[in-house]
Design a protein around this motif. Sequence first.
Motif, PDB file in Angstrom:
ATOM      1  N   ASP A  96       0.822  -1.209   0.000  1.00 32.21           N
ATOM      2  CA  ASP A  96       0.000   0.000   0.000  1.00 32.21           C
ATOM      3  C   ASP A  96       0.859   1.264   0.000  1.00 32.21           C
ATOM      4  O   ASP A  96       0.484   2.282  -0.600  1.00 32.21           O
ATOM      5  N   ASN A  97       2.002   1.210   0.693  1.00 35.06           N
ATOM      6  CA  ASN A  97       2.920   2.348   0.633  1.00 35.06           C
ATOM      7  C   ASN A  97       3.357   2.595  -0.807  1.00 35.06           C
ATOM      8  O   ASN A  97       3.356   3.728  -1.288  1.00 35.06           O
ATOM      9  N   LEU A  98       3.728   1.529  -1.486  1.00 35.45           N
ATOM     10  CA  LEU A  98       4.186   1.651  -2.871  1.00 35.45           C
ATOM     11  C   LEU A  98       3.067   2.111  -3.799  1.00 35.45           C
ATOM     12  O   LEU A  98       3.311   2.870  -4.744  1.00 35.45           O
ATOM     13  N   ARG A  99       1.842   1.674  -3.507  1.00 35.88           N
ATOM     14  CA  ARG A  99       0.702   2.074  -4.347  1.00 35.88           C
ATOM     15  C   ARG A  99       0.515   3.591  -4.306  1.00 35.88           C
ATOM     16  O   ARG A  99       0.225   4.234  -5.333  1.00 35.88           O
ATOM     17  N   ILE A 100       0.680   4.181  -3.131  1.00 36.24           N
ATOM     18  CA  ILE A 100       0.573   5.641  -3.005  1.00 36.24           C
ATOM     19  C   ILE A 100       1.650   6.334  -3.842  1.00 36.24           C
ATOM     20  O   ILE A 100       1.381   7.305  -4.557  1.00 36.24           O
ATOM     21  N   TRP A 101       2.860   5.799  -3.767  1.00 36.38           N
ATOM     22  CA  TRP A 101       3.966   6.436  -4.478  1.00 36.38           C
ATOM     23  C   TRP A 101       3.871   6.270  -5.994  1.00 36.38           C
ATOM     24  O   TRP A 101       4.393   7.098  -6.746  1.00 36.38           O
ATOM     25  N   ASN A 110       1.901  -2.069 -11.909  1.00 36.92           N
ATOM     26  CA  ASN A 110       2.586  -3.337 -12.170  1.00 36.92           C
ATOM     27  C   ASN A 110       4.035  -3.309 -11.672  1.00 36.92           C
ATOM     28  O   ASN A 110       4.645  -4.357 -11.445  1.00 36.92           O
ATOM     29  N   ARG A 111       4.540  -2.104 -11.506  1.00 34.12           N
ATOM     30  CA  ARG A 111       5.919  -1.941 -11.054  1.00 34.12           C
ATOM     31  C   ARG A 111       6.087  -2.347  -9.579  1.00 34.12           C
ATOM     32  O   ARG A 111       7.193  -2.661  -9.139  1.00 34.12           O
TER      33      ARG A 111
END
Length: 298
Positions: A96-101, A110-111
Motif C-alpha cells: 500500500d505504501n508503494l501504491r501511493i507512491w 505493475n511496477r
Amino acid sequence: MLCIETSGLHHRFSNGQVAVDQLSMQVPVGSIYGFLGPNGAGKTTTLRLLLGLLKRQEGEVRFFGQSMSGNRVRTLAGIGSMIETPSVYGHLSARDNLRIWTDYFNCSKNRIDEVLEIVGLTDTAKKKAYAFSLGMKQRLGIAIALLHKPGVLILDEPTNGLDPTGIIEIRDLLKRLNKEEQITILVSSHILAEVEKLVSHVGIINHGKLLFQGTFSDLLSKEKQGILLETGNNILAIQLLREKNILAELSGDELLLPVLDPRSRAEIIDFLVAAKVPVYRLEQRGKNLETIFMDMIK
C-alpha cells in the motif's frame, strides 16, 4: 561520461557556518560512488543541494550533462533518492505504501511487484510497515526510490543503525542494482569498513571541502607504505632510531618507519629493548581505508 557533476557548489547556513565549500564532484556513469566524511562534514547538505531540497547559493549541478537550473522537474524524474530516513506510512503495508507512491511518480502499479522482488520484500508485502525491522524499512525506502526506474540512486547513510545482517543485505542489494539494473549509485556513509566492500569510486569531504576524489584503487595507492611500530615510549623510540639513521614519524599512537627488510626489523627490536623501550608490535603497514581516511581528516 559523468552521471553527476557539480562545480563550485557552496552553501552557508544562516548562522554563518559554511556547510559546503566550493565543492566540485564528479560521479561517473555506472559507478558506485562512496561519499565519505565524519558526522557534520557536509554530506547530507550536499545531497540535499543535488536534489534541490536546499536552494543553491553558489555553483552548478548537472545530471548526465544537463544543468538542474530550469530543468529540475525533468531531471528529478530520472533520480531515485532516500535522504536520512525512509518516507513510509507505518499503518500501511509495503504494497500500500508503494501504491501511493506510484500515483506520485505517475507510473504503472505493475511496477510494485517488480520492486518488491528486487529488494526482497515479496513475502512481507502485506505486513504493516510499523512492524518492519529497520533493515526492512530501509529496503522499502529503496523500493520506493526505484518505482519510476531511475538511472541514478542517491542514498544518505542507508546502513546507519543496522545490525551486521542488515548491513550485508543492503550492501548486496546495492551491488545488484548497480550490476543488474545498470543504476549509478551515490551513497554517503561514515562506516568505512562497509564502504570498502561496496564502492568503485570515492569522494572524501570534511568541513565542507572535498579532500579526495577518484577511484578506490587510486585512494589506496595514496597510503604511505612502511612499518608500523608500537612501543611503550614513542618519543624516546624516535630519538633512539634517529641515532641509527632511521626516520620515524608518529601515526596516531604508533610510529611509521620506512620499509625495512626482516633482518633490519629484528635489529630494531633488539636495539629498542636493550634501551629499555618496550616493543609491543611491529608489522608491515597494509592498504587500509581507515588509516588513509584518518590521515586525511586528522
